[in-house]
Design a protein around this motif. Sequence first.
Motif, PDB file in Angstrom:
ATOM      1  N   GLU A 191     -10.682  -0.317  -1.112  1.00 51.63           N
ATOM      2  CA  GLU A 191      -9.520   0.561  -1.108  1.00 51.63           C
ATOM      3  C   GLU A 191     -10.008   1.996  -0.964  1.00 51.63           C
ATOM      4  O   GLU A 191     -10.925   2.410  -1.672  1.00 51.63           O
ATOM      5  CB  GLU A 191      -8.761   0.394  -2.439  1.00 51.63           C
ATOM      6  N   ILE A 192      -9.431   2.732  -0.026  1.00 53.88           N
ATOM      7  CA  ILE A 192      -9.729   4.156   0.070  1.00 53.88           C
ATOM      8  C   ILE A 192      -8.791   4.882  -0.882  1.00 53.88           C
ATOM      9  O   ILE A 192      -7.576   4.848  -0.708  1.00 53.88           O
ATOM     10  CB  ILE A 192      -9.553   4.672   1.514  1.00 53.88           C
ATOM     11  N   ASN A 193      -9.364   5.504  -1.904  1.00 51.76           N
ATOM     12  CA  ASN A 193      -8.540   6.212  -2.873  1.00 51.76           C
ATOM     13  C   ASN A 193      -8.159   7.603  -2.381  1.00 51.76           C
ATOM     14  O   ASN A 193      -7.000   7.996  -2.431  1.00 51.76           O
ATOM     15  CB  ASN A 193      -9.281   6.355  -4.210  1.00 51.76           C
ATOM     16  N   ASP A 194      -9.168   8.366  -1.961  1.00 49.12           N
ATOM     17  CA  ASP A 194      -8.961   9.749  -1.539  1.00 49.12           C
ATOM     18  C   ASP A 194      -9.704   9.983  -0.234  1.00 49.12           C
ATOM     19  O   ASP A 194     -10.878   9.631  -0.115  1.00 49.12           O
ATOM     20  CB  ASP A 194      -9.486  10.719  -2.606  1.00 49.12           C
ATOM     21  N   ALA A 252      -0.186  10.039  -7.479  1.00 46.78           N
ATOM     22  CA  ALA A 252      -0.962   8.981  -6.828  1.00 46.78           C
ATOM     23  C   ALA A 252      -2.002   8.390  -7.770  1.00 46.78           C
ATOM     24  O   ALA A 252      -2.166   7.165  -7.844  1.00 46.78           O
ATOM     25  CB  ALA A 252      -1.647   9.548  -5.568  1.00 46.78           C
ATOM     26  N   ASP A 253      -2.707   9.249  -8.498  1.00 44.92           N
ATOM     27  CA  ASP A 253      -3.770   8.767  -9.390  1.00 44.92           C
ATOM     28  C   ASP A 253      -3.198   7.892 -10.510  1.00 44.92           C
ATOM     29  O   ASP A 253      -3.765   6.843 -10.850  1.00 44.92           O
ATOM     30  CB  ASP A 253      -4.536   9.950  -9.991  1.00 44.92           C
ATOM     31  N   HIS A 260       0.851  -1.179   0.000  1.00 48.72           N
ATOM     32  CA  HIS A 260       0.000   0.000   0.000  1.00 48.72           C
ATOM     33  C   HIS A 260       0.895   1.240   0.000  1.00 48.72           C
ATOM     34  O   HIS A 260       1.834   1.329   0.805  1.00 48.72           O
ATOM     35  CB  HIS A 260      -0.845  -0.023   1.278  1.00 48.72           C
ATOM     36  N   VAL A 261       0.623   2.181  -0.892  1.00 49.74           N
ATOM     37  CA  VAL A 261       1.347   3.448  -0.904  1.00 49.74           C
ATOM     38  C   VAL A 261       0.383   4.539  -0.447  1.00 49.74           C
ATOM     39  O   VAL A 261      -0.705   4.690  -1.008  1.00 49.74           O
ATOM     40  CB  VAL A 261       1.894   3.794  -2.305  1.00 49.74           C
ATOM     41  N   VAL A 262       0.766   5.265   0.596  1.00 45.83           N
ATOM     42  CA  VAL A 262      -0.069   6.351   1.106  1.00 45.83           C
ATOM     43  C   VAL A 262       0.675   7.679   0.924  1.00 45.83           C
ATOM     44  O   VAL A 262       1.810   7.830   1.383  1.00 45.83           O
ATOM     45  CB  VAL A 262      -0.423   6.151   2.595  1.00 45.83           C
ATOM     46  N   ARG A 318      -2.197  -1.070  -3.506  1.00 51.41           N
ATOM     47  CA  ARG A 318      -3.222  -0.065  -3.231  1.00 51.41           C
ATOM     48  C   ARG A 318      -2.570   1.307  -3.071  1.00 51.41           C
ATOM     49  O   ARG A 318      -1.449   1.413  -2.583  1.00 51.41           O
ATOM     50  CB  ARG A 318      -3.995  -0.413  -1.946  1.00 51.41           C
ATOM     51  N   VAL A 319      -3.292   2.359  -3.475  1.00 47.11           N
ATOM     52  CA  VAL A 319      -2.756   3.718  -3.407  1.00 47.11           C
ATOM     53  C   VAL A 319      -3.818   4.643  -2.808  1.00 47.11           C
ATOM     54  O   VAL A 319      -4.950   4.698  -3.291  1.00 47.11           O
ATOM     55  CB  VAL A 319      -2.344   4.243  -4.803  1.00 47.11           C
ATOM     56  N   THR A 320      -3.435   5.352  -1.763  1.00 45.47           N
ATOM     57  CA  THR A 320      -4.346   6.264  -1.068  1.00 45.47           C
ATOM     58  C   THR A 320      -3.721   7.654  -0.970  1.00 45.47           C
ATOM     59  O   THR A 320      -2.547   7.778  -0.622  1.00 45.47           O
ATOM     60  CB  THR A 320      -4.639   5.755   0.361  1.00 45.47           C
ATOM     61  N   SER A 321      -4.516   8.672  -1.270  1.00 39.16           N
ATOM     62  CA  SER A 321      -4.119  10.050  -0.978  1.00 39.16           C
ATOM     63  C   SER A 321      -4.955  10.551   0.194  1.00 39.16           C
ATOM     64  O   SER A 321      -6.173  10.380   0.210  1.00 39.16           O
ATOM     65  CB  SER A 321      -4.363  10.974  -2.179  1.00 39.16           C
TER      66      SER A 321
END
Length: 232
Positions: free
Chosen positions: A222-225, A158-159, A128-130, A171-174
């Motif tokens: 996944e929480i994106n934003d 991030a997008d 996961h990258v935050v 997974r990627v979250t901002s």
Amino acid sequence: MAGMATHVITGAGSGIGAAVARRLHERGDDLVLHARDAGRAKELAAAFPGARTLVGDLSEPDRLSWAFSHQTLPDRVDSLLHIAGVVDLGPVGELTPKTWHHQLDVNLIAPAELTRQLLPQLRAAHGHVVFVNSGAGLNAHAEWSAYAASKHGLKALADALREEEHGNGVRVTSVYPGRTASPMQAKIHHQEGKPYDPSRWIDPESVATAILTSLDLPRDAEINDLTVRPGR
């Protein structure tokens, strides 16, 4: 994230980064704490017993791969938490290229390069990258051009990364916190010439809770934003 997860964290020295590192450390996860130099690394290792450190100057992203080539990168990365950041306010008519470069290097190019360096480990772990962004990543106000540009860019990073790595299980979250009580916030108030009252702003612990929520979410979601605003 069951079992012993390994988290690479930038910005663990203060504010939101310190709150996140403390929470993950308390629950027994493995930490790899980024530090700009050996002295800072020593301080972080003392503050978080058992944590490993990774040294490299985020203000010189071109040199990070060289710095990392002389260290052992973790062979497993469950999460990469980009929390370090710098801010310098001023009108466009006064901001110099040096000020622009510093904010773009630390806030945008270094996170891109750190992500590139650790992507193989993130893919292997379905990690996961935050990106801890900012309200300035969504709106730019007077005096905030360079910082907001770096954070708008971080949203783009991030997008794009999310779309590229979705098939690899990354997974990627901002996270877009509003003003948070921290040393950075004290500096901003000083630059704005305003008195600083930390009780008016978000507690770093609350942002840490939001970040941990995104990390601990079951794999089917996944929480994106995630926008976090002051509640009072």
